[in-house]
Design a protein around this motif. Structure first.
Motif, PDB file in Angstrom:
ATOM      1  N   SER A 142      28.995  -5.536 -11.000  1.00 43.34           N
ATOM      2  CA  SER A 142      30.193  -5.383 -10.175  1.00 43.34           C
ATOM      3  C   SER A 142      29.870  -5.644  -8.707  1.00 43.34           C
ATOM      4  CB  SER A 142      30.765  -3.973 -10.348  1.00 43.34           C
ATOM      5  OG  SER A 142      29.824  -2.997  -9.918  1.00 43.34           O
ATOM      6  N   LEU A 143      30.909  -5.927  -7.936  1.00 38.63           N
ATOM      7  CA  LEU A 143      30.729  -6.209  -6.512  1.00 38.63           C
ATOM      8  C   LEU A 143      30.168  -4.979  -5.797  1.00 38.63           C
ATOM      9  CD1 LEU A 143      33.992  -8.205  -5.699  1.00 38.63           C
ATOM     10  CD2 LEU A 143      31.657  -9.104  -5.879  1.00 38.63           C
ATOM     11  N   VAL A 213      30.993  -2.296  13.452  1.00 33.22           N
ATOM     12  CA  VAL A 213      29.757  -2.791  14.055  1.00 33.22           C
ATOM     13  C   VAL A 213      30.061  -4.095  14.776  1.00 33.22           C
ATOM     14  CG1 VAL A 213      27.388  -3.573  13.627  1.00 33.22           C
ATOM     15  CG2 VAL A 213      28.364  -1.759  12.204  1.00 33.22           C
ATOM     16  N   ASP A 214      29.808  -4.138  16.085  1.00 38.55           N
ATOM     17  CA  ASP A 214      29.997  -5.379  16.857  1.00 38.55           C
ATOM     18  C   ASP A 214      31.376  -5.986  16.618  1.00 38.55           C
ATOM     19  OD1 ASP A 214      27.403  -5.119  17.825  1.00 38.55           O
ATOM     20  OD2 ASP A 214      26.548  -6.339  16.221  1.00 38.55           O
ATOM     21  N   ASP A 215      32.402  -5.165  16.712  1.00 36.03           N
ATOM     22  CA  ASP A 215      33.790  -5.622  16.592  1.00 36.03           C
ATOM     23  C   ASP A 215      34.149  -6.170  15.214  1.00 36.03           C
ATOM     24  OD1 ASP A 215      34.398  -4.952  19.253  1.00 36.03           O
ATOM     25  OD2 ASP A 215      33.544  -6.836  19.964  1.00 36.03           O
ATOM     26  N   ARG A 216      33.439  -5.758  14.187  1.00 35.67           N
ATOM     27  CA  ARG A 216      33.810  -6.140  12.823  1.00 35.67           C
ATOM     28  C   ARG A 216      33.537  -4.954  11.907  1.00 35.67           C
ATOM     29  NH1 ARG A 216      29.176  -7.782   9.849  1.00 35.67           N
ATOM     30  NH2 ARG A 216      27.295  -7.832  11.153  1.00 35.67           N
ATOM     31  N   TRP A 217      34.179  -4.988  10.741  1.00 32.66           N
ATOM     32  CA  TRP A 217      34.014  -3.926   9.759  1.00 32.66           C
ATOM     33  C   TRP A 217      32.895  -4.269   8.785  1.00 32.66           C
ATOM     34  CZ3 TRP A 217      36.034   0.773  10.161  1.00 32.66           C
ATOM     35  CH2 TRP A 217      37.146   0.958  10.978  1.00 32.66           C
ATOM     36  N   VAL A 218      32.006  -3.321   8.582  1.00 35.95           N
ATOM     37  CA  VAL A 218      30.908  -3.443   7.625  1.00 35.95           C
ATOM     38  C   VAL A 218      31.090  -2.351   6.570  1.00 35.95           C
ATOM     39  CG1 VAL A 218      28.406  -3.287   7.295  1.00 35.95           C
ATOM     40  CG2 VAL A 218      29.337  -4.414   9.337  1.00 35.95           C
ATOM     41  N   PHE A 219      30.911  -2.712   5.312  1.00 34.93           N
ATOM     42  CA  PHE A 219      31.103  -1.766   4.210  1.00 34.93           C
ATOM     43  C   PHE A 219      29.769  -1.436   3.542  1.00 34.93           C
ATOM     44  CE2 PHE A 219      35.073  -4.050   4.738  1.00 34.93           C
ATOM     45  CZ  PHE A 219      36.027  -3.048   4.653  1.00 34.93           C
ATOM     46  N   SER A 220      29.606  -0.172   3.168  1.00 37.10           N
ATOM     47  CA  SER A 220      28.509   0.265   2.303  1.00 37.10           C
ATOM     48  C   SER A 220      29.165   0.873   1.077  1.00 37.10           C
ATOM     49  CB  SER A 220      27.619   1.296   3.008  1.00 37.10           C
ATOM     50  OG  SER A 220      26.872   0.701   4.045  1.00 37.10           O
ATOM     51  N   TYR A 221      29.293   0.047   0.025  1.00 36.24           N
ATOM     52  CA  TYR A 221      30.089   0.484  -1.117  1.00 36.24           C
ATOM     53  C   TYR A 221      29.722  -0.323  -2.350  1.00 36.24           C
ATOM     54  CZ  TYR A 221      34.136   1.873  -3.898  1.00 36.24           C
ATOM     55  OH  TYR A 221      34.938   2.370  -4.894  1.00 36.24           O
ATOM     56  N   ARG A 222      29.754   0.353  -3.485  1.00 37.87           N
ATOM     57  CA  ARG A 222      29.578  -0.264  -4.789  1.00 37.87           C
ATOM     58  C   ARG A 222      30.771   0.088  -5.666  1.00 37.87           C
ATOM     59  NH1 ARG A 222      25.625  -1.917  -8.478  1.00 37.87           N
ATOM     60  NH2 ARG A 222      23.994  -1.719  -6.896  1.00 37.87           N
ATOM     61  N   ASP A 223      31.254  -0.882  -6.407  1.00 34.66           N
ATOM     62  CA  ASP A 223      32.253  -0.624  -7.441  1.00 34.66           C
ATOM     63  C   ASP A 223      31.545   0.075  -8.597  1.00 34.66           C
ATOM     64  OD1 ASP A 223      34.113  -0.639  -9.460  1.00 34.66           O
ATOM     65  OD2 ASP A 223      34.176  -2.818  -9.670  1.00 34.66           O
ATOM     66  N   LEU A 251      39.157  -1.501  -3.504  1.00 38.68           N
ATOM     67  CA  LEU A 251      38.769  -2.262  -4.686  1.00 38.68           C
ATOM     68  C   LEU A 251      39.708  -3.442  -4.924  1.00 38.68           C
ATOM     69  CD1 LEU A 251      37.815   0.721  -6.996  1.00 38.68           C
ATOM     70  CD2 LEU A 251      36.268  -1.118  -6.289  1.00 38.68           C
ATOM     71  N   ALA A 252      41.000  -3.232  -4.719  1.00 40.29           N
ATOM     72  CA  ALA A 252      41.953  -4.330  -4.887  1.00 40.29           C
ATOM     73  C   ALA A 252      41.662  -5.459  -3.899  1.00 40.29           C
ATOM     74  CB  ALA A 252      43.380  -3.817  -4.716  1.00 40.29           C
ATOM     75  N   ALA A 253      41.288  -5.107  -2.669  1.00 38.06           N
ATOM     76  CA  ALA A 253      40.963  -6.128  -1.665  1.00 38.06           C
ATOM     77  C   ALA A 253      39.666  -6.847  -2.006  1.00 38.06           C
ATOM     78  CB  ALA A 253      40.864  -5.472  -0.286  1.00 38.06           C
ATOM     79  N   MET A 254      38.696  -6.131  -2.566  1.00 36.75           N
ATOM     80  CA  MET A 254      37.420  -6.740  -2.928  1.00 36.75           C
ATOM     81  C   MET A 254      37.574  -7.795  -4.020  1.00 36.75           C
ATOM     82  SD  MET A 254      35.051  -3.282  -2.901  1.00 36.75           S
ATOM     83  CE  MET A 254      33.704  -4.010  -3.848  1.00 36.75           C
TER      84      MET A 254
END
Length: 302
Positions: A142-143, A213-223, A251-254
């Motif tokens: 999974s993503l 982070v630096d004007d952008r979104w960073v994700f730490s996530y596992r499905d 999850l829908a966006a991923m």
């Protein structure tokens, strides 16, 4: 990252010490289920990235390093086609150019490790529920972002993948990538705010699921598929249902199909993924044992 052991479903509730905590488990009716099954089951064909051919990649590092640097700078992803896979010393040299290679210390993967840092990903096992063996099996992955439950300093910045043998021409697994910027663009501001205060409860050092982070979104996530994700939210007065709704929206966006990139592996193809720019996963391989195993080599770079 090892997934937490499955736990009985826990009704979300408010903690006594300044936080809200609860559990999220995906439902069969959730909007991400159908596109996830289509993607990971090879029912859809995401668009392939363009690979830049680097001639002479086997004899000199300058052109290869420059090409990778430019692509990472522009898009957080480098895709390069070499004449032949790099020998071990050149592959580890590339890792040293990018940063510090993380040793592979999990006892379960030691038979697949070379030079302490090169992991040989071979499609050797039948589909399995053993998380440690899944990278070497023919099931989908999974993503996720790599090492999402680790502290930021322990998460790799880059994942380097190089194809030694692509496996069978048909039905073999593809690596799939989803840009985090496109995921963030699909989320509402309120959802991003909720996720920026939510983290894994069973991994205390893990960062927030979404961080700026630096004007952008960073994700730490596992499905986590059908396993429960036990979470903690920093505000005690938050309705737990809104946190679960935010995770469902994430999850829908991923798994929005138009955003997905699919890498079809060829011998000598080299892919460098910025772990702060892309989620990654893998489609399912052939159910029957293939005539030829797929063989990728991986470095994780801090």
């Amino acid at each position: 990252m090892r997934q937490p052991a499955a736990a009985p479903f826990e009704t979300p509730r408010t903690a006594e010490h300044g936080a809200t905590y609860g559990g999220f488990r995906a439902s069969p009716s959730d909007p991400h289920i159908a596109p996830r099954e289509a993607l990971l089951g090879n029912a859809t064909r995401p668009h392939s990235p363009t690979a830049r051919v680097v001639e002479g990649g086997q004899t000199g590092s300058g052109a290869l390093h420059q090409e990778i640097t430019e692509q990472l700078w522009n898009q957080g992803l480098a895709v390069v086609q070499l004449n032949e896979p790099l020998p071990h010393h050149r592959f580890t040299e590339l890792g040293e150019f990018l940063g510090t290679a993380i040793p592979e210390t999990d006892p379960a993967v030691q038979p697949f490790v070379q030079e302490r840092v090169i992991l040989n990903l071979r499609s050797r096992h039948a589909p399995t529920q053993d998380v440690s063996l899944q990278p070497f099996a023919r099931n989908s992955l999974s993503l996720h972002s790599e090492s999402s439950g680790a502290g930021v300093a322990r998460q790799p910045r880059y994942i380097v993948l190089m194809c030694v043998t692509p496996g069978e021409d048909t039905g073999h697994a593809r690596t799939v990538l989803v840009p985090m910027r496109e995921v963030a663009r699909r989320l509402s501001p309120s959802t991003l705010e909720l996720l920026s205060r939510t983290s894994y409860r069973d991994s205390p050092e893990a960062p927030a699921i979404a961080r700026h982070v630096d004007d952008r979104w960073v994700f730490s996530y596992r499905d986590f598929l059908d396993q429960e994700l036990r979470w903690t939210h920093s505000r005690p007065d938050t309705d737990p249902g809104t946190v679960n709704a935010a995770l469902c929206e994430l999850l829908a966006a991923m798994y929005a199909p138009q955003e997905t990139i699919g890498v079809r592996w060829r011998r000598g193809l080299l892919v460098v993924i910025d772990n702060t720019y892309h989620f990654h996963g893998r489609t399912a391989g052939t159910a029957a044992p293939p005539r030829q195993e797929r063989h990728l080599q991986r470095l994780r770079i801090r």
